[in-house]
Structures are given as structure tokens and as C-alpha cells.
Design a protein around this motif. Structure first.
Motif, mmCIF file in Angstrom:
data_model
loop_
_atom_site.group_PDB
_atom_site.id
_atom_site.type_symbol
_atom_site.label_atom_id
_atom_site.label_comp_id
_atom_site.label_asym_id
_atom_site.label_seq_id
_atom_site.Cartn_x
_atom_site.Cartn_y
_atom_site.Cartn_z
ATOM 1 N N VAL A 84 -46.759 39.230 49.322
ATOM 2 C CA VAL A 84 -45.658 38.998 50.089
ATOM 3 C C VAL A 84 -45.988 38.658 51.655
ATOM 4 C CG1 VAL A 84 -43.228 39.934 51.063
ATOM 5 C CG2 VAL A 84 -43.414 40.581 48.613
ATOM 6 N N ILE A 85 -45.075 37.571 52.293
ATOM 7 C CA ILE A 85 -45.590 37.010 53.401
ATOM 8 C C ILE A 85 -44.674 37.134 54.430
ATOM 9 C CG2 ILE A 85 -46.872 35.201 54.690
ATOM 10 C CD1 ILE A 85 -48.186 34.352 52.308
ATOM 11 N N ASP A 86 -44.493 37.761 55.431
ATOM 12 C CA ASP A 86 -43.726 37.615 56.180
ATOM 13 C C ASP A 86 -44.454 36.501 57.804
ATOM 14 O OD1 ASP A 86 -41.595 38.350 58.289
ATOM 15 O OD2 ASP A 86 -41.223 40.251 57.815
ATOM 16 N N ARG A 87 -43.524 35.275 57.687
ATOM 17 C CA ARG A 87 -43.379 34.413 59.002
ATOM 18 C C ARG A 87 -42.833 35.319 60.017
ATOM 19 N NH1 ARG A 87 -42.274 28.522 57.788
ATOM 20 N NH2 ARG A 87 -40.777 29.208 58.712
ATOM 21 N N LEU A 88 -42.296 35.775 60.473
ATOM 22 C CA LEU A 88 -40.884 36.923 61.120
ATOM 23 C C LEU A 88 -41.770 37.418 62.326
ATOM 24 C CD1 LEU A 88 -37.214 36.355 60.483
ATOM 25 C CD2 LEU A 88 -38.904 34.757 62.348
ATOM 26 N N GLN A 89 -42.608 39.033 61.045
ATOM 27 C CA GLN A 89 -43.182 39.606 61.331
ATOM 28 C C GLN A 89 -45.138 38.988 61.179
ATOM 29 O OE1 GLN A 89 -41.392 41.947 62.911
ATOM 30 N NE2 GLN A 89 -39.631 41.570 62.672
ATOM 31 N N GLN A 90 -44.800 38.549 61.579
ATOM 32 C CA GLN A 90 -46.649 37.690 60.928
ATOM 33 C C GLN A 90 -46.909 38.610 59.983
ATOM 34 O OE1 GLN A 90 -47.998 34.614 62.520
ATOM 35 N NE2 GLN A 90 -45.718 34.832 61.578
ATOM 36 N N LEU A 91 -46.924 39.562 59.609
ATOM 37 C CA LEU A 91 -47.493 40.377 58.615
ATOM 38 C C LEU A 91 -47.961 39.921 56.854
ATOM 39 C CD1 LEU A 91 -45.591 43.484 59.222
ATOM 40 C CD2 LEU A 91 -47.951 42.868 60.285
ATOM 41 N N PHE A 92 -49.155 40.097 56.517
ATOM 42 C CA PHE A 92 -48.904 39.559 54.922
ATOM 43 C C PHE A 92 -49.391 41.069 53.680
ATOM 44 C CE2 PHE A 92 -52.014 39.081 51.661
ATOM 45 C CZ PHE A 92 -52.263 37.703 51.510
ATOM 46 N N TYR A 93 -47.903 41.280 52.620
ATOM 47 C CA TYR A 93 -48.173 42.761 52.415
ATOM 48 C C TYR A 93 -48.661 42.098 51.016
ATOM 49 C CZ TYR A 93 -44.921 44.004 55.783
ATOM 50 O OH TYR A 93 -44.470 44.121 57.001
ATOM 51 N N VAL A 94 -49.615 42.715 50.097
ATOM 52 C CA VAL A 94 -49.959 42.920 48.633
ATOM 53 C C VAL A 94 -49.591 44.699 48.067
ATOM 54 C CG1 VAL A 94 -51.914 44.032 49.343
ATOM 55 C CG2 VAL A 94 -51.740 42.424 47.318
ATOM 56 N N TYR A 95 -49.105 43.883 46.593
ATOM 57 C CA TYR A 95 -48.486 44.865 45.281
ATOM 58 C C TYR A 95 -49.778 44.672 44.814
ATOM 59 C CZ TYR A 95 -44.399 45.678 47.975
ATOM 60 O OH TYR A 95 -43.662 45.975 49.107
ATOM 61 N N ARG A 96 -49.810 45.755 43.975
ATOM 62 C CA ARG A 96 -51.027 45.829 42.603
ATOM 63 C C ARG A 96 -49.112 47.307 41.291
ATOM 64 N NH1 ARG A 96 -56.417 45.106 40.786
ATOM 65 N NH2 ARG A 96 -55.166 45.035 38.647
ATOM 66 N N GLY A 97 -48.891 46.182 40.495
ATOM 67 C CA GLY A 97 -47.894 47.036 40.210
ATOM 68 C C GLY A 97 -46.728 46.886 40.906
ATOM 69 N N ASP A 98 -46.361 47.812 40.727
ATOM 70 C CA ASP A 98 -44.962 48.410 42.031
ATOM 71 C C ASP A 98 -45.506 49.084 42.709
ATOM 72 O OD1 ASP A 98 -45.488 50.609 40.826
ATOM 73 O OD2 ASP A 98 -43.459 50.654 40.400
ATOM 74 N N LYS A 99 -46.494 49.309 43.353
ATOM 75 C CA LYS A 99 -46.811 49.937 44.312
ATOM 76 C C LYS A 99 -47.720 49.207 45.500
ATOM 77 C CE LYS A 99 -46.973 53.769 41.949
ATOM 78 N NZ LYS A 99 -45.612 54.991 42.670
ATOM 79 N N LEU A 100 -46.949 49.691 46.609
ATOM 80 C CA LEU A 100 -47.475 48.067 47.795
ATOM 81 C C LEU A 100 -48.967 49.426 48.124
ATOM 82 C CD1 LEU A 100 -47.080 46.439 50.427
ATOM 83 C CD2 LEU A 100 -47.129 48.988 51.637
ATOM 84 N N VAL A 101 -50.157 48.400 48.401
ATOM 85 C CA VAL A 101 -51.327 48.772 48.527
ATOM 86 C C VAL A 101 -52.152 48.031 49.530
ATOM 87 C CG1 VAL A 101 -51.862 48.699 46.105
ATOM 88 C CG2 VAL A 101 -52.931 46.795 46.755
ATOM 89 N N GLY A 102 -52.147 47.322 50.340
ATOM 90 C CA GLY A 102 -52.213 46.735 51.742
ATOM 91 C C GLY A 102 -50.987 46.309 52.284
ATOM 92 N N VAL A 103 -51.413 45.769 53.634
ATOM 93 C CA VAL A 103 -50.676 45.938 54.935
ATOM 94 C C VAL A 103 -51.648 44.986 55.930
ATOM 95 C CG1 VAL A 103 -50.045 47.145 56.004
ATOM 96 C CG2 VAL A 103 -48.203 44.685 56.356
ATOM 97 N N ALA A 104 -51.206 43.755 56.573
ATOM 98 C CA ALA A 104 -52.075 43.312 57.365
ATOM 99 C C ALA A 104 -51.397 42.015 58.344
ATOM 100 C CB ALA A 104 -53.480 41.893 57.116
ATOM 101 N N THR A 105 -51.627 41.822 59.166
ATOM 102 C CA THR A 105 -51.584 41.146 60.694
ATOM 103 C C THR A 105 -51.888 39.606 59.766
ATOM 104 O OG1 THR A 105 -53.842 41.072 62.145
ATOM 105 C CG2 THR A 105 -51.524 42.460 62.568
ATOM 106 N N ALA A 106 -50.659 38.428 60.048
ATOM 107 C CA ALA A 106 -51.285 37.509 59.348
ATOM 108 C C ALA A 106 -51.410 35.998 60.897
ATOM 109 C CB ALA A 106 -50.576 36.668 58.604
ATOM 110 N N SER A 107 -51.583 35.201 60.745
ATOM 111 C CA SER A 107 -51.182 34.304 61.868
ATOM 112 C C SER A 107 -50.621 32.908 61.111
ATOM 113 C CB SER A 107 -52.367 33.693 62.456
ATOM 114 O OG SER A 107 -52.346 32.800 63.190
ATOM 115 N N THR A 108 -49.844 32.630 60.823
ATOM 116 C CA THR A 108 -49.149 31.130 59.868
ATOM 117 C C THR A 108 -49.072 30.066 60.643
ATOM 118 O OG1 THR A 108 -46.996 32.195 60.043
ATOM 119 C CG2 THR A 108 -47.629 33.004 58.259
#
Length: 191
Positions: A84-108
Motif C-alpha cells: 500500500v502506497i500513500d502519496r499524501l503521507q509519502q509512506l509505503f506499507y507492506v503486508y504479509r498475509g493479513d499482517k503489516l510487516v513494514g512501513v517506510a518513508t517514500a518519495s513519489t
């Protein structure tokens, strides 16, 4: 001869229909059902706010500086990876199954070259990718998700939209993410 008969029959049918007091009705066709992305929640929109809630529940308040990320202590071995990428917050989320495993700052993508919104899938992966459009610029841990060459990859992360459309990530996060995804991994971009 057959062509003449076909035209004659067609003309007769047209004349018959024209003389009818009621015109033929159009049959309503139901739209196709929406594509199921099988994400952790029933998201059609709103994936980014839910991902943010999941990140706060897992990591506490998100006070990431540009180039920072958080990764779960334990990553499930099974389950499909989703992004999941959020352009407004400039954040990038990654899930494995139904569990969130990571979040990072992003530059879109910057103004005029915005990262496209929508539902995507990883189409191509390369550890050492290079841009076809921008002077062979390096794209480490590149994962392309559209036919035009837009991808997420490691790169400069100033904390605001600054790319030509790609999503830049912190290097170590991009490397870990690369190990979790595969061609076909679902990507949701909002904001």
C-alpha cells in the motif's frame, strides 16, 4: 445470388421493424463484478488510512524522518505479500498475509509527473534495474508495476514528492521488500 437474398431479407426486416408501433428495446447489461484484490481488508478505497492504523498499532506513533523505516521483528512465513502506497503521507506499507510487516518513508512523483493512483501488480523485478527513460539511472531492487516503466525502488528519499513518477524507498527497506514480493504481488496506490 446469396448476397442479393441477404440484402433483401435485411431490407424486409428493417421495413417490418420500422412499421412497428414499438421500437425494439435495449437490453440492460449488468456491469462486470469488481476485481477482487484479496487484500487483508475489504478495501475498494481507504487502504492507506487502514495501513496507517495498523502501523501505529504495531510500531507506535509514526515519526519517521526521510529515509527511515520500521520492520516487524517477526515476518510470517506464509501468506501473500501486498503493498500500500500513500502519496499524501509519502509512506509505503507492506503486508504479509493479513499482517503489516513494514512501513517506510517514500518519495513519489513530483508535480506534473505524479505517481499514478489505482490497483496494480508487480510485473517485473530486477535487483539492478536501470531507467529506460532517464539516462540509464540506477534503480536498485526495482519492482515495475506498469507498462510504462514506473516502479518502486531504492533511491533518494527527501521526504516529499521528487521523482519522475517512480516510488523511491530507503535502500535497506527496498532490499527487504524485494525478498518478500514476487511477480503478481498486489499494489494499491492512494492519495
Amino acid at each position: 445470388m446469396r448476397t442479393v437474398i441477404k440484402w433483401t431479407v435485411a431490407a424486409a426486416v428493417a421495413a417490418l421493424l420500422a412499421s412497428c408501433s414499438t421500437a425494439p428495446r435495449r437490453v440492460a447489461v449488468a456491469p462486470p463484478p469488481p476485481v477482487s484484490l484479496e487484500l487483508p481488508y475489504q478495501w475498494s478505497q481507504g487502504a492507506a488510512p487502514q495501513a496507517h492504523k495498523d502501523a501505529v498499532a504495531l510500531f507506535g506513533p509514526l515519526t519517521l524522518k526521510p529515509g527511515e523505516y520500521k520492520w516487524a521483528a517477526e515476518v510470517p512465513k506464509d501468506g501473500e505479500t501486498k503493498v500500500v502506497i500513500d502519496r499524501l503521507q509519502q509512506l509505503f506499507y507492506v503486508y504479509r498475509g493479513d499482517k503489516l510487516v513494514g512501513v517506510a518513508t517514500a518519495s513519489t512523483g513530483k508535480k506534473g509527473r505524479e505517481t499514478p493512483l489505482g490497483f496494480w501488480q508487480v510485473r517485473l523485478k530486477k535487483v539492478k534495474g536501470y531507467s529506460r527513460k532517464y539516462d540509464n539511472a540506477p534503480m536498485p531492487f526495482m519492482q515495475m508495476y506498469d507498462a510504462k516503466g514506473i516502479a518502486f525502488h531504492a533511491g533518494p528519499n527527501p521526504g516529499y514528492p521528487a521523482s519522475h513518477g517512480c516510488v523511491r524507498l530507503p535502500l535497506k527497506f527496498a532490499e527487504r521488500l524485494y525478498g518478500l514480493t514476487q511477480v503478481g504481488t498486489k499494489v494499491v496506490i492512494e492519495g
